[in-house]
Design a protein around this motif. Structure first.
Motif, PDB file in Angstrom:
ATOM      1  N   LEU A   1       0.403   4.967   6.614  1.00 23.88           N
ATOM      2  CA  LEU A   1       0.559   3.530   6.854  1.00 23.88           C
ATOM      3  C   LEU A   1       1.225   3.252   8.201  1.00 23.88           C
TER       4      LEU A   1
ATOM      5  N   VAL B   1      -4.532  -7.142   0.117  1.00 19.42           N
ATOM      6  CA  VAL B   1      -3.711  -6.358   1.038  1.00 19.42           C
ATOM      7  C   VAL B   1      -4.594  -5.742   2.119  1.00 19.42           C
TER       8      VAL B   1
ATOM      9  N   ALA C   1      -4.315  -3.132   5.387  1.00 17.80           N
ATOM     10  CA  ALA C   1      -3.425  -2.109   5.931  1.00 17.80           C
ATOM     11  C   ALA C   1      -4.049  -1.444   7.147  1.00 17.80           C
TER      12      ALA C   1
ATOM     13  N   ALA D   1       1.230  -3.171   6.792  1.00 21.78           N
ATOM     14  CA  ALA D   1       0.427  -3.788   5.727  1.00 21.78           C
ATOM     15  C   ALA D   1       0.806  -5.249   5.631  1.00 21.78           C
TER      16      ALA D   1
ATOM     17  N   GLY E   1       3.562  -2.046   2.408  1.00 15.22           N
ATOM     18  CA  GLY E   1       2.500  -1.876   1.422  1.00 15.22           C
ATOM     19  C   GLY E   1       2.965  -1.731  -0.003  1.00 15.22           C
TER      20      GLY E   1
ATOM     21  N   ILE F   1      -0.333   3.988   0.182  1.00 15.68           N
ATOM     22  CA  ILE F   1      -1.244   3.919   1.329  1.00 15.68           C
ATOM     23  C   ILE F   1      -0.887   5.049   2.292  1.00 15.68           C
TER      24      ILE F   1
END
Length: 630
Positions: free
Chosen positions: A271, A287, A289, A274, A249, A268
């Motif tokens: 996570l 993006v 995620a 991503a 990410g 993020i």
């Protein structure tokens, strides 16, 4: 839908073995008549059913209605039927003394007879052939068998009983100190060759492909040495011709000769993975995620250097109905063909999230529980694959779980799990983290490759035979001579590394071994002798078209459709998929066309623009050629 449930109960829990000596095309040679019909009535008291003839594909058959009297020995099959069910029949065996015999398929093979030649529409149903010998012919959906016999009649059938696939020995790029995670194939320096990337807890590694399939480790030169990560995606996010890297990410963009990290994508929390996807119709990579608290989306601002915007709430992904607060992997694709990105979130019974008129995600209602559970050691599963899996002209969804699969498809407005019709997809497996859908033997249909995600639990390769049927080729021959497949992968990427038209693999092993596995399928199609197996000979005459797409705008999330001169879809592919568990498959798309003729190639970019090109496939066209789409 209920009738299909009953049919699946008839299939015994055995290891299916495909019978190469007796297949549907062989039956067509053994019988005079091939027809398809549907059950119109069932009289349980009289043990009789009626079937309306829909199409006669071979031979002469005048009746439009068939009456079948059921013997007590066939009662189990009779009670499994329902009105509207398809029946595929082979009548009139071409053998002296057996001309009254008939064989028909309703989800199980049945044997019967025509008692009086003067009344060809009066049949008896004598036995239910629920054994492996008969299942080895076909044991899938009657509707798909009906489509297959239509192709047989037209001479355009392809339903191999042998695995025409093979890979070379592994080419090891590195042995990491810990498990590999997401891997990527992408052209990082614009030389037309696919380069390799692997992520791990100790940092990403990058290799540029040079001449003669030599790979140079350029991690340090690109200043990417201190990059612990588990997911990777690669795309040109600003339209400047330079691919950016998304590592867990975090954006890394090219600056002169190396990559620099920036904070354009907000941090993020929680996570898992991503990747790049397209959500708002501007054609720029956004993006997507997966997190321990739900799915999140960050939109590309469309201005170089500007920050991505958190659009999770805008798309309804902050709501519990769309999985907010839950922990799982997310897959993306275009489920309904409207050109917009849909999602599958591997939580609970499985959430298929499609878009409403305003573009907001809504969960599709269904009663199917995918049984997605983590393993005892906490390893996730359910990393799904959107693709033309069940059939080549529509998107379906393959969902792996530890020890099995589900295959979701839309039929008459209802979501159905068709995995029981998939032949060797029903066989048990070990660990299954996520699945990639890609043509891995250059025969024109999408196969399935499932990464185990666990050291010592081998990956699973399922070869698509068409007609909704899959085989496990490793049961019949040595497909992967090297250890990478057997050891078990976490990261898997596919692309044409050596440029021969067949997709190769980059495997990130759970034991830390990073391997390139080149495809050898085309080697077995060269210089075929007269008398070669029919379907192998057909592959020997097939044409591979490498589709090169100009420019980057609208390529992530773009759809490619190839239709023949009758408007039938032979290829349906979406770019930028196969990124569920942190891997990325880049490079041109290879399309295999088995039949000569006139085709139309359509590119629908994710920014709404459409390009079409005519394509003539003939003996004059090289077996492997490139078509550029502007």
């Amino acid at each position: 839908m209920q009738s299909y449930v009953f049919l699946l109960l008839l299939i015994p829990a055995v290891t299916m073995v495909i019978n190469p000596s007796l297949q549907p095309a062989d039956l067509a040679k053994l019988y005079d008549v091939i027809l398809v019909g549907r059950v119109t009535s069932l009289d349980l008291n009289a043990n009789r059913l009626e079937v309306a003839v829909e199409k006669v594909y071979q031979g002469s058959f005048a009746p439009t209605l068939i009456t079948i009297d059921v013997a007590p020995t066939a009662s189990s099959g009779f009670f499994s039927l329902s009105k509207g069910q398809m029946l595929v029949a082979f009548q009139g065996k071409k053998r002296k003394g057996y001309t009254n015999e008939l064989l028909f398929y309703t989800g199980t093979w049945q044997k019967g007879a025509v008692a009086d030649k003067a009344h060809p529409g009066a049949w008896t149903w004598d036995t239910v052939e629920d054994n492996n010998t008969m299942y080895g012919i076909f044991n899938g959906d009657p509707v798909r068998l009906g489509e297959l016999v239509a192709e047989i009649a037209e001479g355009k059938d392809y339903f191999p009983s042998r695995p025409y696939c093979r890979f070379h020995q592994d080419q090891v790029l590195a042995k990491l100190s810990g498990p590999a995670r997401g891997v990527a194939l992408a052209d990082l320096n614009g030389d037309g060759k696919l380069d390799a990337i692997v992520t791990s807890a100790t940092g990403a590694r990058v290799w540029l492909q040079r001449e003669n399939l030599h790979f140079d480790d350029v991690t340090a030169a690109l200043q990417l040495t201190d990059t612990p990560s588990s997911s990777i995606a690669v795309a040109d996010i600003d339209g400047d011709g330079h691919p950016a890297l998304l590592l867990d990410g975090v954006l890394w963009q090219r600056s002169d000769q190396f990559y620099e990290k920036n904070e354009r994508v907000p941090a993020i929390p929680g996570l898992i993975t991503a990747t790049f996807e397209e959500f708002d119709g501007d054609g720029l990579p956004d993006v997507l995620a997966a997190t321990t608290n739900g799915v999140r989306v960050y939109l590309n601002p469309g201005k170089a250097g500007a920050p991505f915007r958190d659009a999770t709430t805008q798309f309804g992904l902050d709501l519990p109905a769309c999985g907010s607060g839950q922990d799982g992997m997310v897959a993306s694709g275009d489920w309904d063909g409207d050109g917009r990105t849909d999602l599958f979130y591997a939580v609970g019974p499985g959430l298929l999230l499609t878009r409403d008129a305003a573009g907001v995600f809504q969960p599709r209602s269904h009663s199917l529980d995918q049984g997605i559970k983590v393993a005892s050691d906490g390893q996730r599963s359910g990393g799904a694959a959107f693709g033309p899996i069940w059939r080549s002209d529509a998107i379906s969804l393959l969902i792996p779980r530890h020890a099995g699969y589900s295959l979701l498809a839309e039929r008459t407005g209802t979501l159905e799990d068709l995995i029981g019709f998939g032949n060797e997809t029903s066989e048990p497996s070990g660990r299954q983290l996520w699945t990639m859908a890609e043509d891995l033997n250059a025969d024109g249909v999408v196969d399935l490759y499932t990464a185990s995600g666990s050291e010592g639990s081998e990956d699973v390769y399922l070869l698509n035979r068409t007609a909704g049927s899959f085989m496990r080729p490793a049961k019949y021959t040595e497909v992967f001579p090297g250890p990478a497949y057997k050891t078990g992968s976490w990261g898997v990427a596919a692309g044409d590394i050596d440029g021969d038209g067949a997709n190769d693999l980059l495997l990130g092993g759970s034991d830390g071994t990073v391997s390139i596995v080149l495809n050898a399928a085309l080697d077995d199609r060269k210089d075929l002798q007269k008398g070669a197996a029919v379907y192998l000979a057909k592959l020997g005459q097939a044409h591979i078209i490498t589709l090169s797409i100009s420019g980057s705008l609208g390529t992530v999330g773009a759809t490619v459709i190839v239709t023949d001169d009758k408007g039938r879809v032979s290829t349906l592919r979406r770019l930028g998929t196969n990124s569920v568990a942190g891997s990325w498959s880049g490079g041109p798309l290879n399309v295999t066309l088995r039949e000569p003729g006139n085709y139309t190639v359509t590119l629908k970019r994710s920014n709404g623009t459409t390009t079409t090109k005519a394509l003539r496939v003939s003996a004059e066209l090289p077996r492997h050629s490139t078509l550029t789409l502007e």
